[in-house]
Scaffold this active site. Structure first.
Site, PDB file in Angstrom:
ATOM      1  CE  LYS A 130      -3.683   2.316   2.717  1.00 31.98           C
ATOM      2  NZ  LYS A 130      -4.637   2.136   3.781  1.00 31.98           N
TER       3      LYS A 130
ATOM      4  CE  LYS B 141      -5.788   1.855  -0.796  1.00 29.32           C
ATOM      5  NZ  LYS B 141      -6.320   2.070   0.703  1.00 29.32           N
TER       6      LYS B 141
HETATM    7  C1  PBG Z   1      -7.355   3.302   5.359  1.00 25.75           C
HETATM    8  C2  PBG Z   1      -7.717   3.169   3.843  1.00 25.75           C
HETATM    9  C3  PBG Z   1      -7.454   4.045   2.937  1.00 25.75           C
HETATM   10  C4  PBG Z   1      -8.154   3.916   1.645  1.00 25.75           C
HETATM   11  C5  PBG Z   1      -8.327   2.548   2.007  1.00 25.75           C
HETATM   12  N1  PBG Z   1      -8.402   2.119   3.220  1.00 25.75           N
HETATM   13  C6  PBG Z   1      -7.114   5.578   3.070  1.00 25.75           C
HETATM   14  C7  PBG Z   1      -5.867   6.005   3.400  1.00 25.75           C
HETATM   15  O1  PBG Z   1      -4.788   5.074   3.383  1.00 25.75           O
HETATM   16  O2  PBG Z   1      -5.386   7.168   3.725  1.00 25.75           O
HETATM   17  C8  PBG Z   1      -8.055   4.340   0.390  1.00 25.75           C
HETATM   18  C9  PBG Z   1      -9.044   3.939  -0.591  1.00 25.75           C
HETATM   19  C10 PBG Z   1      -9.224   4.818  -1.694  1.00 25.75           C
HETATM   20  O3  PBG Z   1      -8.667   5.936  -1.996  1.00 25.75           O
HETATM   21  O4  PBG Z   1      -9.888   4.454  -2.493  1.00 25.75           O
HETATM   22  N2  PBG Z   1      -6.241   3.278   5.751  1.00 25.75           N
END
Ligand code: PBG
Length: 318
Positions: A191, A246
């Site tokens: 991520k 992601k």
């Molecule tokens: C929580 C989370 C996030 C997303 C999914 N889970 C936001 C972040 O990490 O700030 C983002 C999902 C999206 O942008 O569609 N940590």
């Protein structure tokens, strides 16, 4: 094989017959937002066509997901109260816990739930703030509590997304110790600290408000493909059943390499910023992008466009 490739492109029917990539309902997980203390769904301005649902009015969207035959839904909660330690996330009567119980009572849909603290903390970070940074091991204890609380409510997959080191092994141990070995883990393994999350943070009010101004001390630096593969490898060793990359579109190289290298399903999260951009451009561009993600090797695609694209495929391709 014929070298007259144009014969294979003559009309839609022939093109469909020789197509190497297809999108199926089973490929998709659809993200669903549930907000506490509202009674009617609210449109999300930053994500055209998407809503924050209330616990009272999720029935319709749950039915639609079930009849579409998608793989499952990914739940995100928006609590009424936030505090320093995000305690609503591991309250057995919290919004996600209630939602899981309700969905399980009306449907057989598979439920995936995001395990993180950023929507629940007053400072907006994904863990416990200490000395102006997020403390890894203090955060693990809370992530374990969230996962256990979701497991008790009946979740199928917990999805750790805080990017703390050893979050998967910590949650796996906690689940097994409490007789929840049937609850599986889809981990946000690679991520990245991405600018493409902006519409999501707007939708759930989770931008950092105190402490570090961004998430770069825990989410990955997007210049590092080798480290991404190491993160994925480690999550598999720690017990992840599905691993995730992601965002998706600027990270097709990582999806493709992960697919070649590992033997667990690879999920790709087509995130909010990607969706908003494509949605505003047109559904055929969204289709092309989703095909690209599938072609790169994603076994599972998490997308806000899942239901829309399946409807569109049904209307246009049959
Ligand atoms: C929580 C989370 C996030 C997303 C999914 N889970 C936001 C972040 O990490 O700030 C983002 C999902 C999206 O942008 O569609 N940590």
């Amino acid at each position: 094989m014929s070298e007259r490739f144009r014969d294979l492109r003559k009309n839609q029917e022939i093109r469909d017959k020789v197509s190497e990539t297809t999108l199926k309902a089973e490929d998709f997980i659809y993200p669903v937002f549930i907000k506490e203390k509202i009674t009617k769904k609210e449109p999300i301005n930053s994500l055209p066509g998407q809503f924050r649902y209330s616990l009272d009015d999720i029935d319709e969207i749950i039915k639609e997901c079930e009849t579409s035959k998608i793989r499952g839904i990914l739940l995100f909660g928006i609590p009424e109260k936030k505090d320093n330690l995000g305690s609503e996330a591991y309250n057995d009567n919290g919004i996600i816990q209630k939602t899981i119980k309700k969905i399980k009572s009306i449907s057989k849909l598979k439920i995936y739930a995001d395990v993180c603290l950023c929507q629940y903390t007053s400072h907006g970070h994904c863990g416990v703030l200490k000395n102006n940074d997020v403390d890894n091991d203090e955060t693990l204890k809370l992530l374990d509590k969230i996962a256990l609380s979701y497991a008790k409510a009946g979740v199928d997959f917990v999805c750790p997304s805080a990017m703390m080191d050893f979050q998967v092994s910590s949650i796996r141990k906690a689940l097994d110790k409490n007789k929840f070995s049937n609850v599986k883990i889809m981990s946000y393994s690679a991520k990245f600290a991405s600018n493409f999350y902006a519409p999501f943070r707007d939708a759930v009010d989770s931008s950092p408000k105190e402490g570090p101004k961004d998430r770069k001390t825990y989410q990955m630096d997007f210049r590092n493909p080798k480290q991404a593969l190491k993160e994925i490898e480690l999550d598999i060793k720690e017990g992840a059943d599905i691993v995730m990359v992601k965002p998706a579109l600027a990270y097709l190289d990582i999806i493709s390499k992960a697919k070649e290298k590992f033997n667990v399903p690879i999920a790709a999260y087509n995130v909010s910023g990607e969706y908003a951009m494509l949605k505003n451009s047109g559904i055929d561009m969204l289709y092309e992008a989703l095909i690209g993600i599938k072609r790169a090797g994603a076994d599972i695609i998490i997308s806000y466009g899942a239901l829309g694209i399946l409807r569109w495929l049904n209307d246009n391709r049959n």
